[in-house]
Scaffold this active site. Sequence first.
Site, mmCIF file in Angstrom:
data_model
loop_
_atom_site.group_PDB
_atom_site.id
_atom_site.type_symbol
_atom_site.label_atom_id
_atom_site.label_comp_id
_atom_site.label_asym_id
_atom_site.label_seq_id
_atom_site.Cartn_x
_atom_site.Cartn_y
_atom_site.Cartn_z
ATOM 1 N N LEU A 116 37.255 36.172 45.804
ATOM 2 C CA LEU A 116 37.533 37.537 46.261
ATOM 3 C C LEU A 116 36.322 38.425 46.014
ATOM 4 C CD1 LEU A 116 41.016 37.340 44.606
ATOM 5 C CD2 LEU A 116 40.696 37.657 47.076
ATOM 6 N N LYS B 134 27.040 45.304 44.852
ATOM 7 C CA LYS B 134 28.002 45.151 43.740
ATOM 8 C C LYS B 134 27.387 44.314 42.621
ATOM 9 C CE LYS B 134 30.571 41.751 44.145
ATOM 10 N NZ LYS B 134 30.648 40.331 43.815
ATOM 11 N N THR C 73 32.316 36.812 41.942
ATOM 12 C CA THR C 73 31.374 37.427 40.997
ATOM 13 C C THR C 73 31.995 38.733 40.523
ATOM 14 O OG1 THR C 73 29.572 36.481 42.303
ATOM 15 C CG2 THR C 73 28.993 38.173 40.681
ATOM 16 N N LYS D 45 25.700 34.199 36.018
ATOM 17 C CA LYS D 45 25.669 34.672 37.420
ATOM 18 C C LYS D 45 25.009 36.052 37.515
ATOM 19 C CE LYS D 45 26.935 34.767 41.814
ATOM 20 N NZ LYS D 45 26.137 34.064 42.816
HETATM 21 P P1 NAD Z 1 34.447 37.982 51.816
HETATM 22 O O1 NAD Z 1 34.629 39.458 51.857
HETATM 23 O O2 NAD Z 1 33.964 37.280 53.027
HETATM 24 O O3 NAD Z 1 35.830 37.263 51.369
HETATM 25 C C1 NAD Z 1 36.763 37.818 50.496
HETATM 26 C C2 NAD Z 1 38.149 37.644 51.101
HETATM 27 O O4 NAD Z 1 39.125 38.163 50.180
HETATM 28 C C3 NAD Z 1 38.339 38.415 52.415
HETATM 29 O O5 NAD Z 1 38.725 37.513 53.441
HETATM 30 C C4 NAD Z 1 39.454 39.419 52.102
HETATM 31 O O6 NAD Z 1 40.319 39.689 53.199
HETATM 32 C C5 NAD Z 1 40.183 38.714 50.961
HETATM 33 N N1 NAD Z 1 41.025 39.612 50.156
HETATM 34 C C6 NAD Z 1 40.766 40.881 49.757
HETATM 35 N N2 NAD Z 1 41.792 41.370 49.020
HETATM 36 C C7 NAD Z 1 42.711 40.376 48.951
HETATM 37 C C8 NAD Z 1 43.981 40.268 48.340
HETATM 38 N N3 NAD Z 1 44.510 41.286 47.642
HETATM 39 N N4 NAD Z 1 44.670 39.100 48.467
HETATM 40 C C9 NAD Z 1 44.141 38.056 49.169
HETATM 41 N N5 NAD Z 1 42.938 38.113 49.789
HETATM 42 C C10 NAD Z 1 42.230 39.249 49.674
HETATM 43 O O7 NAD Z 1 33.480 37.697 50.570
HETATM 44 P P2 NAD Z 1 32.614 36.364 50.296
HETATM 45 O O8 NAD Z 1 31.270 36.513 50.889
HETATM 46 O O9 NAD Z 1 33.463 35.168 50.609
HETATM 47 O O10 NAD Z 1 32.424 36.510 48.713
HETATM 48 C C11 NAD Z 1 33.491 36.319 47.794
HETATM 49 C C12 NAD Z 1 32.948 36.384 46.378
HETATM 50 O O11 NAD Z 1 31.940 35.370 46.205
HETATM 51 C C13 NAD Z 1 32.270 37.704 46.015
HETATM 52 O O12 NAD Z 1 32.564 38.031 44.675
HETATM 53 C C14 NAD Z 1 30.786 37.412 46.206
HETATM 54 O O13 NAD Z 1 29.975 38.252 45.411
HETATM 55 C C15 NAD Z 1 30.720 35.950 45.785
HETATM 56 N N6 NAD Z 1 29.645 35.157 46.402
HETATM 57 C C16 NAD Z 1 29.373 35.249 47.746
HETATM 58 C C17 NAD Z 1 28.350 34.482 48.300
HETATM 59 C C18 NAD Z 1 28.002 34.555 49.779
HETATM 60 O O14 NAD Z 1 26.924 34.029 50.158
HETATM 61 N N7 NAD Z 1 28.811 35.155 50.634
HETATM 62 C C19 NAD Z 1 27.631 33.578 47.488
HETATM 63 C C20 NAD Z 1 27.959 33.468 46.133
HETATM 64 C C21 NAD Z 1 28.977 34.268 45.603
#
Ligand code: NAD
Length: 303
Positions: free
Chosen positions: A65, A246, A96, A171
């Site tokens: 998330l 963030k 994260t 991280k």
């Molecule tokens: P994203 O926004 O694409 O995915 C998050 C998902 O959570 C969304 O689909 C959203 O609809 C869902 N969501 C929000 N509130 C919710 C709830 N109450 N119940 C259920 N679902 C809910 O984000 P992401 O890029 O997949 O990143 C997710 C996490 O991973 C973040 O913390 C980010 O910092 C970390 N991260 C991302 C990457 C990357 O390259 N994208 C790499 C490493 C770490």
Amino acid sequence: MSKIAWIGLGHMGVPMSHNMVKAGHTVRGYDISEAAREAARSNGVEVAESVADAVRDADAVFTMLQSAKVVEQVVSGVDGAFANMPKGTVVVDCSTIGIDTARTLANEAKKLGVGFVDAPVSGGVHGAEDGSLTLMLGGDIDHVAAIEPLIKSVGSYIVHVGPSGDGQAMKVVNNALMAVSMAAACEVSVLAQRLKLDPQVYFDIVTRSSGDSWVFRNWFPLPGVVANSPSSHGYEPGFMIDLIHKDLRLATATAAEFGVRLDTATAAAQLFADASAAGDGEKDCTGLVLSLGADAEKTTASV
Ligand code: NAD
């Protein structure tokens, strides 16, 4: 094979849960977004009606998330995972969220007779797709041992860093370095464009010189050079500007708490905040070049 609940089916959650399916596990997923649920369904995930519905009989619960606030709500809220999953089950949070939130949730889990492991990841969407993510684990040794066979489906370099919060600590430092590199790569690439340097020649020389970095090599911010970089795909995420911002906020707040100067991260945070204020928050972080004044005509190519 195990029954996995997966909450958060976004840019990372879909490919990671898909790898769980490919490994033979039954995955029940939930996301508040209908489009996200659909994407997961077409990747072999059974879609649940709610968090409670997804976790009810799960052997392990994975969360992916955006932020600490969302993870707190999904994991420890009234209708959340802790309240609805079987006793003894472990929540593996791959988001994260910072050190303090991870430790608070792990303490709460202990009181409830469940487990919580912080397991943030690195490697981006392509690492998620090909199962090559790095995972940094913080938590009790028993909980880590219980979930380790499962997480091998999503990552190739998995390290138990230490007790709860230590995965997030690792991280925080990794992403401070990554985000500062990203901001520098974007600023300098706009300069390279203004100097009329050929983007391919600029990329080829830097990746063989002392300016090279993982970010420059994989997330090169000018289009048409690196096929897998979001810059070559209209700056669609990838890793959103609001999320890298963030992570920089987490880094600068942690540094302030420990009395450590993190001036480069503070400056990088301001650049991403400005890009977000300009309306680019949901673009990929390589899209910082746009608010920094990259020539729009030259930022539309795709490989
Ligand atoms: P994203 O926004 O694409 O995915 C998050 C998902 O959570 C969304 O689909 C959203 O609809 C869902 N969501 C929000 N509130 C919710 C709830 N109450 N119940 C259920 N679902 C809910 O984000 P992401 O890029 O997949 O990143 C997710 C996490 O991973 C973040 O913390 C980010 O910092 C970390 N991260 C991302 C990457 C990357 O390259 N994208 C790499 C490493 C770490």
